[in-house]
Enzyme design. Structure first.
Site, short mmCIF file in Angstrom:
data_model
loop_
_atom_site.label_atom_id
_atom_site.label_comp_id
_atom_site.label_asym_id
_atom_site.label_seq_id
_atom_site.Cartn_x
_atom_site.Cartn_y
_atom_site.Cartn_z
CG HIS A 307 -105.02 22.16 14.74
ND1 HIS A 307 -106.31 21.78 15.02
CD2 HIS A 307 -104.54 21.28 13.84
CE1 HIS A 307 -106.59 20.69 14.34
NE2 HIS A 307 -105.55 20.36 13.61
CG ASP A 364 -99.43 19.21 8.43
OD1 ASP A 364 -99.20 18.00 8.26
OD2 ASP A 364 -100.55 19.72 8.29
#
Ligand code: ACO
Length: 430
Positions: A307, A364
């Site tokens: 991320h 996700d």
């Protein structure tokens, strides 16, 4: 920290104000830099650039903190719902019972699309990606509400338009799924709550309502809530940029959908499943794939890991993993792709390549697995993210519109192309 920062260029000193946010994050205000020095800053990908002040969401990526309007994400996930959290994001405070009832009623009143919209759906080929349909249809929907596009009372009508968008994005999303799969369109029912209604729109049949499983409803509501806002990410920054030109709410949100579509952003949940399918097709258990990722063979990445801001853990991933385990246990799903996902997670969490680069599963990774388990088709995954992110985009749109100092967004660049040269006629070109 207070005071000013000093910049020295060609022996000239420039004092730049230091701006401190409510959580102590520090920025150097360079708004006068170009006027005073002729220089601009260069920051590709905006990793060090604050494009706005915002009171909506706070993230501390190093500590794994995510707060909506000051409330910790874990507390909201445990105690709130997507609809209540949407109100919080858009209006800044948790609603009273009366405000929540009014907001919910507005969502219900605005859940139907104008019948004219059905003709727009007909124009798409069956192969159209639902994100293409979603962005186009959100933009098209604005045509049915002229007082949003222009008109003196655009601001006063905001609560209606905001509720309409939160509600209709779900209806459009489900319609696009049914269109793509050749299924008859189902209309929303007032007896269902927000997330229940979405499952109904997706999976009910004309004469038979879907039997709702509370654990699945909860999982989906959680996915929406956890995606509801995330500071200045690619799609939210896009919404703000479009809004800065004073485009209307639906046009700004449609642009957000397009930005979200990419596999490095909202498309990652679909990319996770595509990756798992590919690994399975090749008869690999994940080990060969991970070796290729680590060797950077063919630029492969472990999708659903890493991320831009979370460098220790993604707090949303921790919450959704728990719900993922519950859903899988309840559905007794046996699925080779889920086995591969668990194996990848297990290996990567203990592998130096991922540990040294601070690459952990993001939200996700698990939301893709949940959605597969509950029967949401893969090409709808990013659409689900868009439904969840809508209140965050609306809150950011509102903030831009209400900011008296807001200017049209207009970044600069460092030009690297040819210096001036003369036009050469066609017959004289090499
Ligand atoms: N798999 C393997 N290696 C990776 C991964 C990954 N998923 N992510 C980053 N790396 C490696 C890079 O190759 C690089 O290695 P190097 O130092 O040897 O060159 C290092 O980690 C740093 O990578 P960057 O690209 O600089 O990291 P950045 O912060 O810019 O990227 C991103 C963040 C785009 C999310 C990246 O981690 C990625 O592509 N992840 C996979 C896609 C994904 O899951 N996206 C969803 C993000 S969450 C969301 O949008 C809700």
């Amino acid at each position: 920290m207070t005071g000013t920062a000093e910049l020295i260029i060609d022996n000239k000193r420039l004092a730049l104000p230091i701006v401190v946010g409510s959580e102590g994050e520090v920025g150097i205000d360079i708004a006068t830099l170009r006027d005073k020095t002729g220089c601009i800053t260069l920051d590709p990908g905006y990793g060090n650039t604050g494009a706005c002040k915002s009171a909506i969401t706070f993230i501390d990526g190093e500590k794994g903190i995510l707060q909506y309007r000051g409330y910790d994400i874990a507390e909201l996930a445990a105690k709130s719902t997507f609809v209540e959290t949407s109100y919080l994001l858009i209006y800044g405070e948790l609603p009273t019972a009366a405000q929540l009832a009014e907001f919910s009623a507005l969502l219900t009143d605005n859940q139907m699309l104008h019948e004219g919209m059905r003709f727009h759906f007909e124009g798409f080929p069956p192969s159209a990606h639902p994100m293409a349909i979603l962005s186009a249809m959100i933009n098209a929907a604005s045509s049915y509400y002229p007082n949003m596009v222009s008109g003196k009372n655009r601001q006063e009508r905001f609560p209606h338009h905001a509720a309409r968008l939160v509600s209709q994005v779900r209806t459009i999303a489900a319609f696009s799924y049914r269109k793509a799969h050749g299924l008859p369109v189902i209309y929303p029912k007032s007896k269902f709550k927000y997330t229940e209604n979405f499952l109904h729109l997706m999976f009910s049949m004309p004469n038979e309502d879907l039997e709702l499983n509370p654990e699945i409803v909860r999982a989906l509501d959680l996915i929406f809530l956890l995606h509801a806002d995330h500071e200045q990410n690619c799609s939210t920054a896009t919404v703000r940029m479009v809004a800065s030109s004073r485009a209307n709410l639906f046009a700004s949100a449609a642009a957000g959908v397009c930005a979200l579509w990419g596999p490095l952003h909202g498309g990652a949940n679909q990319a996770v499943l595509e990756m798992l399918e590919e690994i399975h097709r090749e008869g690999d258990d994940g080990s060969k794939f991970l070796t290729e990722v680590k060797n950077k063979t063919g630029n492969r990445r472990l999708m659903g890991f890493g991320h831009r801001v979370y460098k220790n853990f993604d707090p949303r991933a921790v919450i959704i993993k728990e719900q993922c385990d519950k859903v899988l246990a309840q559905l007794h799903k046996s699925d080779p792709l889920l086995d591969i996902a668990k194996r990848l997670e297990e290996i990567a969490l203990h592998d130096d390549y991922f540990i040294s680069r601070k690459l952990y599963p993001n939200v996700d990774f698990y939301s893709g697995i949940i959605m597969r388990a509950i029967g949401i088709p893969m090409d709808m995954f990013t659409v689900m993210f868009a439904i969840g992110r809508m209140p965050g985009w609306i809150a950011n749109f509102k903030e831009v519109m209400e900011d008296p100092d807001s200017r049209i967004a207009r970044p600069r660049q460092i030009y690297t192309g040819p210096t001036p040269r003369s036009y050469v006629a066609l017959d004289g070109r090499a």
